[in-house]
Design a protein around this motif. Structure first.
Motif, PDB file in Angstrom:
ATOM      1  N   THR A 129      53.007  13.642   5.389  1.00  0.00           N
ATOM      2  CA  THR A 129      53.751  12.371   4.797  1.00  0.00           C
ATOM      3  C   THR A 129      55.677  13.636   4.712  1.00  0.00           C
ATOM      4  O   THR A 129      55.541  14.205   4.843  1.00  0.00           O
ATOM      5  N   SER A 152      60.212  10.809   0.905  1.00  0.00           N
ATOM      6  CA  SER A 152      58.651   9.591   0.512  1.00  0.00           C
ATOM      7  C   SER A 152      57.336   9.678  -0.877  1.00  0.00           C
ATOM      8  O   SER A 152      56.754  10.843  -0.532  1.00  0.00           O
ATOM      9  N   THR A 186      54.476   9.709  -2.780  1.00  0.00           N
ATOM     10  CA  THR A 186      52.514   9.429  -2.331  1.00  0.00           C
ATOM     11  C   THR A 186      52.089   9.477  -3.623  1.00  0.00           C
ATOM     12  O   THR A 186      52.082  10.029  -4.288  1.00  0.00           O
ATOM     13  N   THR A 235      56.986  12.859  -5.348  1.00  0.00           N
ATOM     14  CA  THR A 235      57.790  13.248  -3.526  1.00  0.00           C
ATOM     15  C   THR A 235      58.174  14.553  -3.942  1.00  0.00           C
ATOM     16  O   THR A 235      58.788  15.338  -4.633  1.00  0.00           O
TER      17      THR A 235
END
Length: 141
Positions: A38, A42, A44, A52
């Motif tokens: 990731t 971002s 998730t 994040t």
């Protein structure tokens, strides 16, 4: 039993093990590769948690990871994080400190997770968050 019978049985067993290993290698070669890491910044969702990873920096013998995390009330939720280096798997520092994550709450909170990297010789660092059967990874260095 005769020696000849025992030798034939052992050769037959070795062949079955060899065939089973070949079948396993064939299965593994057809699997998809691991999921991509990731990107930092971002959001998730991992199981019941939204996370994040904002940034990570080395401060002396500690790696300080800034996160925004929330979605569930879990007093031991920070224990779901691990830092995997080239030579070790590290648990987060659990002692309470100003700004350090102590638990996961329903509301999203910005806090830090710290790892003691003094004993680690590896420079590769991957942060792993595992919740239930799901996991997310972030490459930190």
């Amino acid at each position: 039993m005769k020696t000849r019978t025992l030798l034939l049985l052992s050769v037959g067993t070795a062949l079955m093990i060899l065939l089973a290993g070949g079948a396993l290698l064939f299965q593994l070669s057809n699997q998809e590769s691991t999921t991509a890491a990731t990107p930092l910044g971002s959001a998730t969702t991992i199981g019941d948690v939204e996370a994040t990873v904002v940034s990570a920096e080395v401060d002396g013998d500690r790696l300080v990871v800034s996160v925004e995390i929330g979605g569930v009330d879990d007093t031991d939720g920070i224990d779901s994080f691990r830092l995997v280096t080239g030579d070790q798997r590290l648990d987060p520092i659990a002692a309470q400190a100003d700004g350090r994550c102590g638990s996961i709450s329903l509301a999203t909170q910005a806090c830090t997770i710290e790892f003691d990297i003094s004993a680690s010789e590896g420079t590769s660092r991957v942060l792993v968050l595992r919740r239930g059967e799901e996991q997310a990874t972030w490459r930190l260095g």
